[in-house]
Design an enzyme around this catalytic site. Structure first.
Site, PDB file in Angstrom:
ATOM      1  N   SER A  86       0.963  -1.271  -0.091  1.00 20.26           N
ATOM      2  CA  SER A  86      -0.129  -0.179   0.151  1.00 20.26           C
ATOM      3  C   SER A  86       0.961   1.077   0.078  1.00 20.26           C
ATOM      4  O   SER A  86       1.621   1.248   0.698  1.00 20.26           O
ATOM      5  CB  SER A  86      -0.945   0.047   1.234  1.00 20.26           C
ATOM      6  OG  SER A  86      -1.638   1.073   1.170  1.00 20.26           O
ATOM      7  N   GLY A  87       0.739   2.110  -0.807  1.00 21.74           N
ATOM      8  CA  GLY A  87       1.389   3.301  -0.883  1.00 21.74           C
ATOM      9  C   GLY A  87       2.586   3.383  -1.751  1.00 21.74           C
ATOM     10  O   GLY A  87       3.506   4.160  -1.999  1.00 21.74           O
ATOM     11  N   THR A  91      -1.599   2.997  -8.211  1.00 20.38           N
ATOM     12  CA  THR A  91      -2.813   3.758  -8.463  1.00 20.38           C
ATOM     13  C   THR A  91      -2.368   4.735  -9.556  1.00 20.38           C
ATOM     14  O   THR A  91      -2.564   4.844 -10.753  1.00 20.38           O
ATOM     15  CB  THR A  91      -3.526   4.310  -7.748  1.00 20.38           C
ATOM     16  OG1 THR A  91      -4.272   2.911  -6.712  1.00 20.38           O
ATOM     17  CG2 THR A  91      -4.924   4.670  -8.062  1.00 20.38           C
ATOM     18  N   ASN A 131      -0.858   5.452   3.528  1.00 19.72           N
ATOM     19  CA  ASN A 131      -1.157   6.076   2.238  1.00 19.72           C
ATOM     20  C   ASN A 131      -2.110   7.005   2.394  1.00 19.72           C
ATOM     21  O   ASN A 131      -3.452   6.820   2.665  1.00 19.72           O
ATOM     22  CB  ASN A 131      -1.415   5.230   0.910  1.00 19.72           C
ATOM     23  CG  ASN A 131      -1.417   5.825  -0.284  1.00 19.72           C
ATOM     24  OD1 ASN A 131      -1.251   7.062  -0.302  1.00 19.72           O
ATOM     25  ND2 ASN A 131      -1.947   5.044  -1.490  1.00 19.72           N
ATOM     26  N   SER A 134      -5.256   6.255  -0.320  1.00 25.09           N
ATOM     27  CA  SER A 134      -5.091   4.820  -0.387  1.00 25.09           C
ATOM     28  C   SER A 134      -6.576   4.164  -1.067  1.00 25.09           C
ATOM     29  O   SER A 134      -7.722   4.801  -1.039  1.00 25.09           O
ATOM     30  CB  SER A 134      -5.041   4.089   0.813  1.00 25.09           C
ATOM     31  OG  SER A 134      -4.706   2.603   0.601  1.00 25.09           O
ATOM     32  N   SER A 135      -6.330   3.407  -2.220  1.00 26.16           N
ATOM     33  CA  SER A 135      -7.765   2.847  -2.896  1.00 26.16           C
ATOM     34  C   SER A 135      -8.072   1.932  -1.937  1.00 26.16           C
ATOM     35  O   SER A 135      -7.544   0.870  -1.634  1.00 26.16           O
ATOM     36  CB  SER A 135      -7.020   1.994  -4.127  1.00 26.16           C
ATOM     37  OG  SER A 135      -6.258   2.860  -4.954  1.00 26.16           O
ATOM     38  N   GLY A 322      -2.968  -3.349  -2.060  1.00 24.07           N
ATOM     39  CA  GLY A 322      -1.504  -3.767  -1.975  1.00 24.07           C
ATOM     40  C   GLY A 322      -1.555  -4.687  -0.643  1.00 24.07           C
ATOM     41  O   GLY A 322      -2.408  -4.499   0.325  1.00 24.07           O
ATOM     42  N   GLU A 324      -0.988  -5.879   2.751  1.00 21.28           N
ATOM     43  CA  GLU A 324      -1.203  -5.336   4.021  1.00 21.28           C
ATOM     44  C   GLU A 324      -0.376  -5.855   5.393  1.00 21.28           C
ATOM     45  O   GLU A 324      -1.145  -7.009   5.756  1.00 21.28           O
ATOM     46  CB  GLU A 324      -2.548  -4.725   4.552  1.00 21.28           C
ATOM     47  CG  GLU A 324      -3.148  -4.058   3.360  1.00 21.28           C
ATOM     48  CD  GLU A 324      -4.199  -3.157   3.884  1.00 21.28           C
ATOM     49  OE1 GLU A 324      -4.631  -3.050   4.653  1.00 21.28           O
ATOM     50  OE2 GLU A 324      -4.546  -2.412   2.892  1.00 21.28           O
TER      51      GLU A 324
HETATM   52  N1  LIG Z   1       4.991   8.052 -10.357  1.00 17.74           N
HETATM   53  C1  LIG Z   1       4.956   8.530  -9.174  1.00 17.74           C
HETATM   54  N2  LIG Z   1       5.293  10.166  -9.505  1.00 17.74           N
HETATM   55  C2  LIG Z   1       5.030  10.607  -8.335  1.00 17.74           C
HETATM   56  N3  LIG Z   1       4.250  10.750  -7.149  1.00 17.74           N
HETATM   57  C3  LIG Z   1       4.034   9.170  -7.074  1.00 17.74           C
HETATM   58  C4  LIG Z   1       4.140   8.302  -8.087  1.00 17.74           C
HETATM   59  N4  LIG Z   1       3.630   6.915  -7.589  1.00 17.74           N
HETATM   60  C5  LIG Z   1       2.879   7.460  -6.538  1.00 17.74           C
HETATM   61  N5  LIG Z   1       3.265   8.693  -5.828  1.00 17.74           N
HETATM   62  C6  LIG Z   1       2.628   9.231  -4.736  1.00 17.74           C
HETATM   63  O1  LIG Z   1       2.529   8.469  -3.880  1.00 17.74           O
HETATM   64  C7  LIG Z   1       1.294   8.331  -3.443  1.00 17.74           C
HETATM   65  C8  LIG Z   1       0.886   6.882  -3.218  1.00 17.74           C
HETATM   66  O2  LIG Z   1       0.618   6.267  -4.338  1.00 17.74           O
HETATM   67  P1  LIG Z   1      -0.482   5.316  -4.781  1.00 17.74           P
HETATM   68  O3  LIG Z   1      -1.809   5.700  -4.266  1.00 17.74           O
HETATM   69  O4  LIG Z   1      -0.560   4.933  -6.347  1.00 17.74           O
HETATM   70  O5  LIG Z   1      -0.212   3.999  -4.032  1.00 17.74           O
HETATM   71  P2  LIG Z   1      -0.807   2.454  -4.219  1.00 17.74           P
HETATM   72  O6  LIG Z   1       0.202   1.402  -4.213  1.00 17.74           O
HETATM   73  O7  LIG Z   1      -1.898   2.486  -5.152  1.00 17.74           O
HETATM   74  O8  LIG Z   1      -1.323   2.335  -2.675  1.00 17.74           O
HETATM   75  P3  LIG Z   1      -2.897   1.697  -1.972  1.00 17.74           P
HETATM   76  O9  LIG Z   1      -2.509   0.278  -2.169  1.00 17.74           O
HETATM   77  O10 LIG Z   1      -3.022   2.090  -0.786  1.00 17.74           O
HETATM   78  O11 LIG Z   1      -3.831   2.099  -2.897  1.00 17.74           O
HETATM   79  C9  LIG Z   1       0.510   9.013  -4.385  1.00 17.74           C
HETATM   80  O12 LIG Z   1      -0.703   9.720  -3.798  1.00 17.74           O
HETATM   81  C10 LIG Z   1       1.390  10.169  -5.083  1.00 17.74           C
HETATM   82  O13 LIG Z   1       1.613  11.120  -4.075  1.00 17.74           O
END
Ligand SMILES: Nc1ncnc2c1ncn2[C@@H]1O[C@H](COP(=O)(O)OP(=O)(O)OP(=O)(O)O)[C@@H](O)[C@H]1O
Length: 681
Positions: A86-87, A91, A131, A134-135, A322, A324
């Site tokens: 997660s994070g 997404t 995060n 977080s989705s 992700g 957890e």
């Molecule tokens: N390629 C990127 N460039 C810039 N910032 C990023 C990038 N990828 C992620 N981030 C930053 O990290 C944060 C967390 O990323 P994201 O929400 O995509 O995580 P995730 O793996 O989908 O988490 P979860 O499983 O909790 O949904 C985003 O809100 C953004 O601020």
């Protein structure tokens, strides 16, 4: 090649702002936590139409671009699978890929909206400890269709496993879904009054967290309304959405202001018959189902706007929440579901990578021996195998009225106490542990049965069906379980993971994996190596390295090594057309390179077994050699004989460069090369 080397490589690249790294066809993406200027149109053009690996993987575009190499083959299915903690950036990566696809295809505004989907994010994302955005639902986007002119015509998003418990309860330092805060911060005061809405602090469903964390600005609301307008949400639909959200908030306060809320409920819901508070016995359950109905309606509505009409080539994208694992937070049924889904994805990953590798060698008629790989099947079985997997026991127990979380736990202990992957607590605490591929997780069994059961009374659903509000009345079939049958979350996960695997096997879809990594500025190495280990990346490297990690198309090979061979060969190569003849010719060229006919005679006189590789620039010949063997002395003296200042001798063990090749094999389409590590040679 070992963990430290991989880690160093990723770290160095990360420090140079190179956040994407290829490992074979797998893309490793390290979350930079700030937006680099690498996703502009110039980059899109650079990557458009080029093969995977032709351009550096500095941009995620490189990966998506690989999908465009094969569009000649119609009815191909591609899967892009994002995974990571997660994070870690799944997404965001999904959004970037979709944006890229939309950009190169000059897609309409609508398709772009789906791609970036701020609506889904407002309703399906929330702040968690891991995060801020977080989705809290899984997302499966399919297909992003192309019509014959190659333009994206639309996409369907399926959502699954929305975390409903968040509506009524949030853990410490976490928040409810963004939409509630956005609505309260931005809704015009007239509408707020119409829905009897006050500030966020008023609502039990929102004020369980500390108030200073509620800081959403009105601009998110404006972004939301703009997105609704692009997707043609009528004004009345927009009002209805806020009406349902307001109802949910009022429901949360029902214990404190029972009479008042009951009236609100009638007003806001537009239900036909008057209901009393007693009839809504399980207020939280009603709030949860209301929200999920709204979410379901929203997804359908978005899909209906962008439904593709022509099916040709399809790319599906899976963004799953992700893995957890945390000792600091409470792990419950939801975490078990999420982790199981990730466990299965890992299983899928192992199988595909392994199988792909094997198939590649047999296609290329290259000799190799079976390579063992670590398999997480035992963990999958522990969680889900019939008849005694943990989720099976849970499912079984959900059908017994007398069963409790305690009886469920006892049954798990009974069946799995001797399983090395199962951890029975030393003290009689209401929990059990599982050793997942990504680490140990302890699950507290409190409310496991309730959560799996999650039944909504039919009379409550009937009430919803009577509502004039279509977001509420559109109850999907089986929402509460027909005839009182339980809704089995478990079945949903099982369906989804099996679907993925089956589609790979049956339709020969081509999965592309993006492994997302979450850095940690304080302890970057420790955290990242943990993720590398547990995401199967090191295992993948090992499997690749055991075989032939470098695969070059014949012409690329020729281009790289033409300085070693006669130009005649090159013109010959391009004049012959059959693959088999080209292959023979390349074999011949490989032989020439290694028998050194065009090199200084010195090279011929060296003991062949000690030469690992040779590179040749206009001025200098570099010979890479192994050291430490008995013949090293004779090799050195051979070098000393030759006094040329343009001849350099490098000790292989000090050098770590990709152009050190020892073994070449020529298959029907590639030259396959492998490094010659010291021990192995
Ligand atoms: N390629 C990127 N460039 C810039 N910032 C990023 C990038 N990828 C992620 N981030 C930053 O990290 C944060 C967390 O990323 P994201 O929400 O995509 O995580 P995730 O793996 O989908 O988490 P979860 O499983 O909790 O949904 C985003 O809100 C953004 O601020």
């Amino acid at each position: 090649m070992h963990e430290g080397a991989v880690l160093l490589n990723i770290k160095t690249r990360f420090q140079r702002e190179l956040i994407y790294t290829y490992i074979g066809s797998i893309l490793v993406s390290v979350n930079p936590y700030r937006m680099y200027n690498i996703y502009g149109t110039d980059m899109v053009l650079l990557y458009k139409g080029h093969a995977l690996g032709e351009n550096p993987p500095n941009k995620l575009n490189a990966l998506t671009n690989s999908l465009f190499i094969i569009p000649k083959v119609l009815f191909c299915f591609f899967y892009l699978l994002f995974s990571g903690e997660s994070g870690s950036g799944k997404t965001e990566a999904t959004k970037l890929v979709l944006r890229y696809l939309a950009a190169i295809q000059h897609t309409s505004n609508i398709a772009q909206q789906v791609c970036t989907s701020p609506l889904m994010e407002s309703f399906g994302n929330a702040k968690t400890v891991r995060n801020d955005n977080s989705s809290r639902f899984g997302k499966y986007i399919e297909p992003i269709n192309y019509n014959f002119s190659g333009v994206i015509s639309g996409a369907i998003t399926s959502q699954y496993l929305l975390e409903k418990s968040r509506i009524v309860f949030q853990a410490k330092d976490e928040r409810n879904y963004h939409i509630f805060y956005e609505m309260l911060a931005g809704l015009p005061s007239q509408q707020k009054r119409a829905f009897y809405l006050q500030d966020a602090e008023t609502y039990y469903y929102l004020n369980q967290v500390q108030l200073h964390q509620i800081c959403t600005l009105g601009q998110d609301y404006r972004r939301l309304v703009a997105a609704m307008e692009i997707l043609h949400f009528a004004a009345e639909d927009q009002a209805s959405i806020f009406r349902v959200l307001a109802s949910i908030l009022h429901l949360g306060n029902i214990f404190f202001q029972r009479h008042e809320v009951c009236i609100w409920f009638v007003i806001l819901f537009d239900v036909v018959s008057l209901i009393s508070a007693q009839e809504i016995r399980v207020v939280d359950a009603v709030a949860k189902i209301l929200y999920s109905l709204l979410f379901h309606w929203l997804t359908e509505k978005i899909n209906s706007q962008v439904y593709p009409h022509q099916h040709t080539l399809s790319i599906s994208i899976l963004d799953i929440y992700g893995f957890e694992v945390s000792d600091l937070t409470f792990n419950s049924f939801e975490q078990l579901c999420i982790n199981y889904a990730n466990e299965y994805l890992q299983f899928f990953f192992n199988r595909i990578i392994f199988r792909e590798e094997q198939e590649e060698y047999s296609r290329e008629q290259v000799l190799w021996q079976d390579i063992p790989f670590s398999d997480n099947q035992p963990c999958i079985d522990l969680v889900a195998a019939k008849p005694h997997g943990i989720l099976r026991i849970l499912d079984d127990q959900s059908c017994f009225p007398q069963a409790t979380d305690h009886t469920f736990l006892q049954k798990c202990h009974y069946h799995h106490v001797h399983n090395p992957l199962y951890i029975k607590p030393k003290m009689p605490t209401p929990e059990f542990g599982i050793k997942h591929y990504a680490g140990r997780v302890t699950y507290q069994v409190h409310k496991f049965l309730d959560k799996n059961y999650d039944q909504v009374r039919q009379d409550v659903l009937d009430l919803f069906i009577q509502s004039k509000n279509k977001q509420v009345s559109a109850v999907p079939p089986g929402a509460g379980g027909e005839d009182g049958e339980v809704t089995k979350h478990f079945m949903v996960i099982l369906w989804y993971v099996s679907y993925l695997f089956l589609s790979f096997l049956l339709f020969r879809c081509n999965p592309f994996f993006v492994r997302c990594i979450k850095p940690n500025n304080l302890k970057v190495d420790e955290l990242v190596s943990h993720q590398l280990r547990h995401s199967g990346i090191l295992e993948t490297i090992r499997i690749r390295r055991e075989g032939y990690p470098i695969r070059m198309q014949f012409d690329v090979f020729l281009f790289r090594y033409y300085s070693y061979i006669n130009v005649l060969f090159i013109s010959l190569f391009f004049s012959i057309t059959t693959q088999e003849e080209r292959r023979c010719l390349v074999k011949c060229i490989c032989h020439i390179i290694f028998s050194k006919q065009s090199f200084p005679t010195l090279v011929l006189s060296l003991p062949r077994a000690l030469i690992v590789g040779i590179s040749y620039s206009t001025k200098t010949l570099i010979i890479y050699c192994l050291s430490g063997s008995g013949d090293a002395g004779s090799l050195l003296s051979a070098f000393k004989l030759h006094k040329s200042k343009h001849l350099k001798f490098r000790n292989y063990t000090q050098i770590f460069e990709s152009h050190i090749f020892l073994f070449f094999q020529v298959g029907p389409s590639y030259v396959q090369c492998t490094h010659g590590p010291v021990g192995r040679t």
